[in-house]
Design a protein around this motif. Structure first.
Motif, PDB file in Angstrom:
ATOM      1  N   PHE A   1       0.826  -1.210   0.000  1.00  0.00           N
ATOM      2  CA  PHE A   1       0.000   0.000   0.000  1.00  0.00           C
ATOM      3  C   PHE A   1       0.857   1.256   0.000  1.00  0.00           C
ATOM      4  O   PHE A   1       1.946   1.291   0.583  1.00  0.00           O
ATOM      5  N   LYS A   2       0.321   2.304  -0.643  1.00  0.00           N
ATOM      6  CA  LYS A   2       0.868   3.651  -0.507  1.00  0.00           C
ATOM      7  C   LYS A   2      -0.237   4.538   0.036  1.00  0.00           C
ATOM      8  O   LYS A   2      -1.318   4.649  -0.552  1.00  0.00           O
ATOM      9  N   LEU A   3       0.021   5.134   1.193  1.00  0.00           N
ATOM     10  CA  LEU A   3      -0.897   6.096   1.774  1.00  0.00           C
ATOM     11  C   LEU A   3      -0.386   7.499   1.502  1.00  0.00           C
ATOM     12  O   LEU A   3       0.818   7.765   1.636  1.00  0.00           O
ATOM     13  N   ASP A   4      -1.291   8.400   1.109  1.00  0.00           N
ATOM     14  CA  ASP A   4      -0.851   9.776   0.910  1.00  0.00           C
ATOM     15  C   ASP A   4      -0.584  10.406   2.275  1.00  0.00           C
ATOM     16  O   ASP A   4      -0.795   9.793   3.331  1.00  0.00           O
ATOM     17  N   ARG A   5      -0.122  11.632   2.268  1.00  0.00           N
ATOM     18  CA  ARG A   5       0.330  12.265   3.513  1.00  0.00           C
ATOM     19  C   ARG A   5      -0.791  12.337   4.557  1.00  0.00           C
ATOM     20  O   ARG A   5      -0.587  12.036   5.730  1.00  0.00           O
ATOM     21  N   ALA A   6      -1.989  12.704   4.112  1.00  0.00           N
ATOM     22  CA  ALA A   6      -3.097  12.853   5.055  1.00  0.00           C
ATOM     23  C   ALA A   6      -3.518  11.500   5.632  1.00  0.00           C
ATOM     24  O   ALA A   6      -3.759  11.364   6.838  1.00  0.00           O
ATOM     25  N   ARG A   7      -3.611  10.494   4.772  1.00  0.00           N
ATOM     26  CA  ARG A   7      -4.003   9.169   5.250  1.00  0.00           C
ATOM     27  C   ARG A   7      -2.950   8.601   6.200  1.00  0.00           C
ATOM     28  O   ARG A   7      -3.284   7.968   7.209  1.00  0.00           O
ATOM     29  N   ASN A   8      -1.694   8.808   5.891  1.00  0.00           N
ATOM     30  CA  ASN A   8      -0.645   8.283   6.754  1.00  0.00           C
ATOM     31  C   ASN A   8      -0.664   8.976   8.109  1.00  0.00           C
ATOM     32  O   ASN A   8      -0.504   8.335   9.150  1.00  0.00           O
ATOM     33  N   ALA A   9      -0.893  10.271   8.091  1.00  0.00           N
ATOM     34  CA  ALA A   9      -0.961  11.011   9.349  1.00  0.00           C
ATOM     35  C   ALA A   9      -2.159  10.586  10.179  1.00  0.00           C
ATOM     36  O   ALA A   9      -2.147  10.695  11.412  1.00  0.00           O
ATOM     37  N   GLY A  10      -3.200  10.065   9.521  1.00  0.00           N
ATOM     38  CA  GLY A  10      -4.401   9.647  10.228  1.00  0.00           C
ATOM     39  C   GLY A  10      -4.278   8.328  10.954  1.00  0.00           C
ATOM     40  O   GLY A  10      -5.161   7.976  11.748  1.00  0.00           O
ATOM     41  N   LEU A  11      -3.207   7.583  10.705  1.00  0.00           N
ATOM     42  CA  LEU A  11      -3.007   6.319  11.406  1.00  0.00           C
ATOM     43  C   LEU A  11      -2.532   6.555  12.835  1.00  0.00           C
ATOM     44  O   LEU A  11      -1.872   7.560  13.143  1.00  0.00           O
TER      45      LEU A  11
END
Length: 299
Positions: A152-162
């Motif tokens: 998976f590749k998460l964009d910056r916002a999705r990654n920060a949401g983890l």
């Protein structure tokens, strides 16, 4: 990560299933869904099932039946043989357990179809090579496949949401184990089967992350890693086998090389003779009993 299960390699094959309405799907069981189950008996006399273009055969094995799987099996089930299936999804105890497994796969496929993931191509360089295919799970959540691996590749916002314990800097999550962090963090994007496997994967291979998310420690029986750590503590001073071969000089025995605690970087090692009928590597290693297992004579 070696030993960690992954849904993604098999999933990419069965994703190309027949279109809704294809006669190959049938409507024997499965209600109104286009993804139905067709049961039958193979030419070998084994219970089998078709789900789309995926086939499963219950092949007799020690402890029950081996869940053998194959892809693009378009012929009638009565013409299938063991040679048509190449994969293995474990052992089940009986026919009822085989049917339960097959029905769980069907539920997974129906749920996955309802999630409406989008297949596309993106000229993206991944940590595993150039992307050869991409599956969009949601905005900012994309699974990439390459010639040898994927993730998976998460964009910056999705990654920060983890949760911070799940987050990996850069947003790349490989398909063998790290993908579970994405599924735990964004459960609404995954099927029940995927979420169950994600929980098991995180418990086994990233127990620190699991404990941070859930706020409690894992018991050894709840996590492969925690169980291995318990084994290592309990047998730190015991001789634990690191390699074994059937003895040519003593056919009824296994020649087992052991080191203290099973540590491969330890200078000291001994060779023991273990009765072949007794030897089994076990989950974390075979522990030598010096009072029963004799040292192998020097060459």
């Amino acid at each position: 990560m070696d030993g960690a299960p992954s849904l993604f390699r098999p999933a990419r094959r069965d994703r190309r299933r027949s279109r809704p309405g294809d006669p190959a799907l049938g409507y024997r069981e499965g209600g109104m869904s286009a993804i139905a189950i067709d049961y039958g008996t193979t030419a070998d006399g084994h219970l089998a099932a078709r789900i789309g273009d995926m086939g499963y055969i219950a092949i007799p094995a020690r402890g029950g039946f081996r869940l053998a799987s194959g892809w693009r099996l378009s012929r009638p089930i009565c013409e299938w043989t063991e040679n048509d299936v190449f994969g293995s999804e474990g052992i089940v105890t009986d026919n009822a357990a085989f049917r339960a497994h097959v029905e769980a796969i069907a539920v997974h496929l129906r749920q996955r179809e309802a999630l409406a993931r989008t297949e596309t191509r993106m000229p993206v360089s991944t940590p595993w090579g150039m992307s050869q295919g991409a599956t969009i799970y949601a905005d900012g959540v994309v699974f990439h496949s390459t010639a040898s691996h994927g993730g998976f590749k998460l964009d910056r916002a999705r990654n920060a949401g983890l949760h911070s314990a799940l987050r990996i800097k850069g947003g790349w999550y490989e398909e063998d184990a790290d993908w579970a962090r994405v599924a735990i963090g964004y459960p609404d994007l995954f099927t029940d089967r995927e979420k169950k496997l994600a929980d098991r994967t995180l418990r086994d291979w990233a127990p620190d992350a699991w404990e941070s998310v859930h706020g409690r420690p894992l018991l050894p029986e709840e996590s492969l890693t925690r169980d291995r750590q318990r084994f290592e503590r309990e047998h730190a001073d015991d001789w634990v086998v690191i390699s074994a071969v059937r003895s040519d000089r003593h056919p009824e025995y296994v020649e087992a090389i052991a080191t203290p605690g099973g540590r491969r970087d330890h200078a000291a090692s001994r060779c023991y003779l273990v009765p072949a009928e007794e030897y089994a590597a076990g989950r974390h290693g075979f522990v030598i009993d010096p009072e029963r297992h004799v040292r192998a004579p020097a060459n």
